[in-house]
Design an enzyme around this catalytic site. Structure first.
Site, PDB file in Angstrom:
ATOM      1  N   SER A 135     -38.485  -8.730  29.635  1.00  0.00           N
ATOM      2  CA  SER A 135     -38.249  -9.663  30.724  1.00  0.00           C
ATOM      3  C   SER A 135     -36.755  -9.694  31.060  1.00  0.00           C
ATOM      4  CB  SER A 135     -38.777 -11.050  30.341  1.00  0.00           C
ATOM      5  OG  SER A 135     -38.761 -11.925  31.444  1.00  0.00           O
ATOM      6  N   ASP A 288     -49.138  -7.900  35.216  1.00  0.00           N
ATOM      7  CA  ASP A 288     -47.835  -8.543  35.460  1.00  0.00           C
ATOM      8  C   ASP A 288     -47.579  -8.601  36.965  1.00  0.00           C
ATOM      9  OD1 ASP A 288     -45.231  -9.466  35.442  1.00  0.00           O
ATOM     10  OD2 ASP A 288     -44.547  -8.061  33.893  1.00  0.00           O
ATOM     11  N   HIS A 317     -47.407 -11.362  32.823  1.00  0.00           N
ATOM     12  CA  HIS A 317     -46.089 -11.077  32.268  1.00  0.00           C
ATOM     13  C   HIS A 317     -45.993 -11.489  30.799  1.00  0.00           C
ATOM     14  CE1 HIS A 317     -41.787 -10.383  32.364  1.00  0.00           C
ATOM     15  NE2 HIS A 317     -41.559 -11.612  31.952  1.00  0.00           N
TER      16      HIS A 317
END
Length: 337
Positions: A135, A288, A317
């Site tokens: 991320s 995601d 995600h």
């Protein structure tokens, strides 16, 4: 486990023109640095995580996992502006003797990486065998690999990007709007903006999980409930973050995320990624909606010699936090090769 604290010598200049007269960095380590000093695995964490990887990334810092303390010297440093020990808005401004709160100077992803480079130097780490970022941690990892190509041996980029997209910036701005709508945000106290922070977190969660993840886990258990399960989940998650974080750090870090662009001042993203020397794996997640599989494949294609791998997950995600076995199957062979 309490973090270790590194205090940088002298003031720390920031990319956007400000400076921190005092910079402290909180960090955790696992395992031991070997005699050859070639067993370092550095983990870059995301938004509201801390430097204690075992605390927020389940089933990773264990024997037989890709972060194996018996084999590696694992380092994770808390990011600039955070609530978990590194200099941030709730720390005292040496110029006033009072907490910064909303006056904390703006900073960038590059500032985060430059701060961690200081820590790596102080720890005597000349070479990072593997740099792992997921991320926004991946924002830092890709920036570091471009900034210091020779320092990074292997690079694992999970659900991330080389540049903040309009979509991710819009997500961040919407969360900032929620915080700013709280009339207490801006007041000089640590609990200011908490209702706004709760709303911001709830907004963020929609993008972290996506519809498939919510539909799988938050179905009502009766036909006409007084309160929907999805509703209580959103409020619970917002309140949960408020118990451990603050609105000033959240707001400041979101602004920093939007500065992410490895191509800035380097001839563009493609030219910057072409500098990476590390052996690289890029990991996407099927559902995601923040960093889509197509975007992750494009990132891998732009890095010399990079390979693309994919995790199948209904949890969007957040799949990198949930799909422990799939992630380990990808990263343990890669790091240990």
């Amino acid at each position: 486990m309490e973090p270790l604290i590194y205090r940088a010598p002298g003031p720390f200049a920031l990319e956007l023109g400000g400076r921190l007269d005092e910079l402290r960095i909180a960090y955790h380590t696992y395992g031991r640095l070997n005699a050859r000093r070639d067993n370092v695995v550095w983990v870059c964490h995301a938004l509201t995580a801390n430097s204690e990887v075992a605390d927020w990334w389940p089933r990773t810092v264990e024997a037989g996992r890709f972060l194996d303390p018996a084999e590696h010297f694992i380092v994770c440093a808390n990011i600039l502006g955070s609530h978990y020990g590194t200099t941030g808005p709730l720390h005292d401004d040496p110029a006033t003797g009072r907490p910064y709160y909303g006056s904390f100077p703006p900073f960038t992803i590059r500032d985060m990486v430059r701060a961690h480079r200081l820590l790596a130097d102080a720890l005597g780490i000349d070479r990072i065998a593997a740099l792992v970022g997921s991320s926004v941690g991946g924002f830092q990892a890709v920036e570091w690999a471009v900034m210091e190509p020779a320092r990074i041996g292997r690079l694992a980029l999970i659900a991330t990007a080389a540049k903040a997209s309009p979509w991710t910036i819009a997500i961040d701005e919407t969360q900032r709007m929620a915080i700013e709508a709280d009339a207490t945000f801006g007041e000089p106290r640590p609990d200011a903006g908490m209702q706004g922070l709760a709303a911001a977190r709830a907004i963020g969660l929609l993008t972290y999980r996506g519809s498939e993840g919510y539909d799988l886990t938050q179905q009502d258990r009766e036909e006409l409930p007084a309160v929907h399960r999805a509703s209580t989940y959103q409020r619970y998650q917002g309140e949960k973050l408020c118990r451990r974080y603050n609105a000033y750090s959240y707001h400041a870090i979101l602004r920093a995320f939007d500065t992410h662009d490895v191509g800035r001042g380097r001839g563009g993203v493609a030219a910057a990624l072409g500098r990476i020397e590390a052996r690289t794996v890029v990991v996407g997640i099927t559902t995601d909606i923040i960093f889509t599989p197509a975007e992750m494949r494009a990132l891998a294609a732009a890095i010399p010699g990079a390979r693309y791998r994919q995790i199948a997950s209904p949890f969007g995600h957040d799949g990198f936090l949930v799909e422990h076995e799939q992630l380990n199957d990808i990263l343990r062979p890669f790091i240990h090769a």
